[in-house]
Design a protein around this motif. Structure first.
Motif, PDB file in Angstrom:
ATOM      1  N   ALA A 102       0.839  -1.208   0.000  1.00  0.00           N
ATOM      2  CA  ALA A 102       0.000   0.000   0.000  1.00  0.00           C
ATOM      3  C   ALA A 102       0.868   1.248   0.000  1.00  0.00           C
ATOM      4  CB  ALA A 102      -0.925  -0.002   1.216  1.00  0.00           C
TER       5      ALA A 102
ATOM      6  N   TRP B 211       0.175   4.435  -2.406  1.00  0.00           N
ATOM      7  CA  TRP B 211      -0.092   5.768  -1.875  1.00  0.00           C
ATOM      8  C   TRP B 211       1.009   6.744  -2.261  1.00  0.00           C
ATOM      9  CZ3 TRP B 211      -1.550   3.384   3.464  1.00  0.00           C
ATOM     10  CH2 TRP B 211      -2.840   2.857   3.392  1.00  0.00           C
TER      11      TRP B 211
ATOM     12  N   TRP C 187      -3.279   2.192  10.012  1.00  0.00           N
ATOM     13  CA  TRP C 187      -4.443   1.457   9.505  1.00  0.00           C
ATOM     14  C   TRP C 187      -4.411   0.025  10.044  1.00  0.00           C
ATOM     15  CZ3 TRP C 187      -8.866  -0.099   7.960  1.00  0.00           C
ATOM     16  CH2 TRP C 187      -9.716   0.753   7.259  1.00  0.00           C
TER      17      TRP C 187
ATOM     18  N   GLN D 250     -10.826  -3.017  -7.410  1.00  0.00           N
ATOM     19  CA  GLN D 250      -9.433  -3.020  -7.854  1.00  0.00           C
ATOM     20  C   GLN D 250      -9.311  -2.138  -9.086  1.00  0.00           C
ATOM     21  OE1 GLN D 250      -7.861  -6.659  -9.675  1.00  0.00           O
ATOM     22  NE2 GLN D 250      -6.258  -6.629  -8.105  1.00  0.00           N
TER      23      GLN D 250
ATOM     24  N   LEU E 138      -4.024  -0.405  -8.223  1.00  0.00           N
ATOM     25  CA  LEU E 138      -4.080  -1.528  -7.284  1.00  0.00           C
ATOM     26  C   LEU E 138      -3.808  -2.850  -7.997  1.00  0.00           C
ATOM     27  CD1 LEU E 138      -7.131  -0.633  -4.989  1.00  0.00           C
ATOM     28  CD2 LEU E 138      -4.707  -0.554  -4.403  1.00  0.00           C
TER      29      LEU E 138
ATOM     30  N   THR F  48      -9.237  -3.447  -2.597  1.00  0.00           N
ATOM     31  CA  THR F  48      -9.880  -2.797  -1.469  1.00  0.00           C
ATOM     32  C   THR F  48     -11.210  -3.489  -1.222  1.00  0.00           C
ATOM     33  OG1 THR F  48      -8.833  -0.671  -1.879  1.00  0.00           O
ATOM     34  CG2 THR F  48     -10.908  -0.616  -0.677  1.00  0.00           C
TER      35      THR F  48
ATOM     36  N   THR G 230     -14.949  -3.240   0.247  1.00  0.00           N
ATOM     37  CA  THR G 230     -15.981  -2.301   0.679  1.00  0.00           C
ATOM     38  C   THR G 230     -17.077  -3.086   1.376  1.00  0.00           C
ATOM     39  OG1 THR G 230     -17.142  -2.393  -1.446  1.00  0.00           O
ATOM     40  CG2 THR G 230     -15.499  -0.659  -1.175  1.00  0.00           C
TER      41      THR G 230
ATOM     42  N   GLU H 229     -14.468   0.872   4.205  1.00  0.00           N
ATOM     43  CA  GLU H 229     -13.434   0.282   3.357  1.00  0.00           C
ATOM     44  C   GLU H 229     -12.275  -0.255   4.178  1.00  0.00           C
ATOM     45  OE1 GLU H 229     -11.932   3.055   0.513  1.00  0.00           O
ATOM     46  OE2 GLU H 229     -13.646   2.812  -0.809  1.00  0.00           O
TER      47      GLU H 229
ATOM     48  N   PRO I 234      -8.626  -0.730   2.864  1.00  0.00           N
ATOM     49  CA  PRO I 234      -7.872  -0.491   1.633  1.00  0.00           C
ATOM     50  C   PRO I 234      -6.665  -1.404   1.475  1.00  0.00           C
ATOM     51  CG  PRO I 234      -7.238   1.101   3.276  1.00  0.00           C
ATOM     52  CD  PRO I 234      -8.320   0.247   3.893  1.00  0.00           C
ATOM     53  N   ALA I 235      -6.267  -1.614   0.240  1.00  0.00           N
ATOM     54  CA  ALA I 235      -4.963  -2.162  -0.135  1.00  0.00           C
ATOM     55  C   ALA I 235      -4.586  -3.465   0.561  1.00  0.00           C
ATOM     56  CB  ALA I 235      -3.878  -1.107   0.072  1.00  0.00           C
TER      57      ALA I 235
END
Length: 159
Positions: free
Chosen positions: A13, A17, A75, A110, A114, A121, A123, A132, A134-135
């Protein structure tokens, strides 16, 4: 009371990012270049150019190096039988509990970036909002989506 969630998102991730930060920095660099050109054309004070370059350098540091690292370190998530716990944030740490009985459906998302890093990710949709995670590695995201789906069905059957 339980401690904070223990599971982390993928270390890949950070790359995603940081790439987003680079794309944002390129846009800002174009704006700064325009400010520099306008400063030269209209003979604006030198401090305007220096300020624009300073803002760009600060933005690059924050968006490419600082924020992705902090975001990844903060996270965390945990999927339990009765709930999903999410924790994120730097200055203001936000912890969210999503009861399994409220989960309506779970998706994996995706995009092209990603996908390049084999990440997805998750959801989690409830009647009120979408949460969410993420990653995550794509395989882990698929397993987690399936697991949450099963736990949500079991939770609904108990009601």
């Amino acid at each position: 009371m339980r401690g904070e969630p223990q599971k982390r998102i993928s270390p890949k991730a950070l790359k995603v990012w940081r790439l987003h930060g680079v794309m944002q920095a390129v846009v800002l660099a174009l704006v700064v270049a325009c400010v520099i050109v306008l400063s030269m054309i209209f003979d604006w004070p030198v401090w305007i150019m220096a300020s624009a370059i300073g803002v760009l350098l600060l933005f690059i540091y924050i968006m490419i190096f600082f924020l992705p690292t902090i975001r990844w370190k903060r996270w965390r998530y945990e999927v339990r039988e009765q709930e999903i716990e999410l924790q994120r944030g730097f200055i203001f740490v936000k912890r969210t509990l999503v009861p399994m009985v409220r989960v309506q459906h779970v998706d994996t998302v995706q995009g092209p970036i990603l996908k390049r890093y084999d990440l997805s990710t998750i959801t989690i949709s409830t009647a009120a909002t979408v949460h969410e995670i993420p990653a995550l590695d794509t395989g882990e995201a698929d397993e987690l989506r399936h697991s949450i789906s099963l736990l949500a069905r079991v939770a609904e059957d108990d009601v």
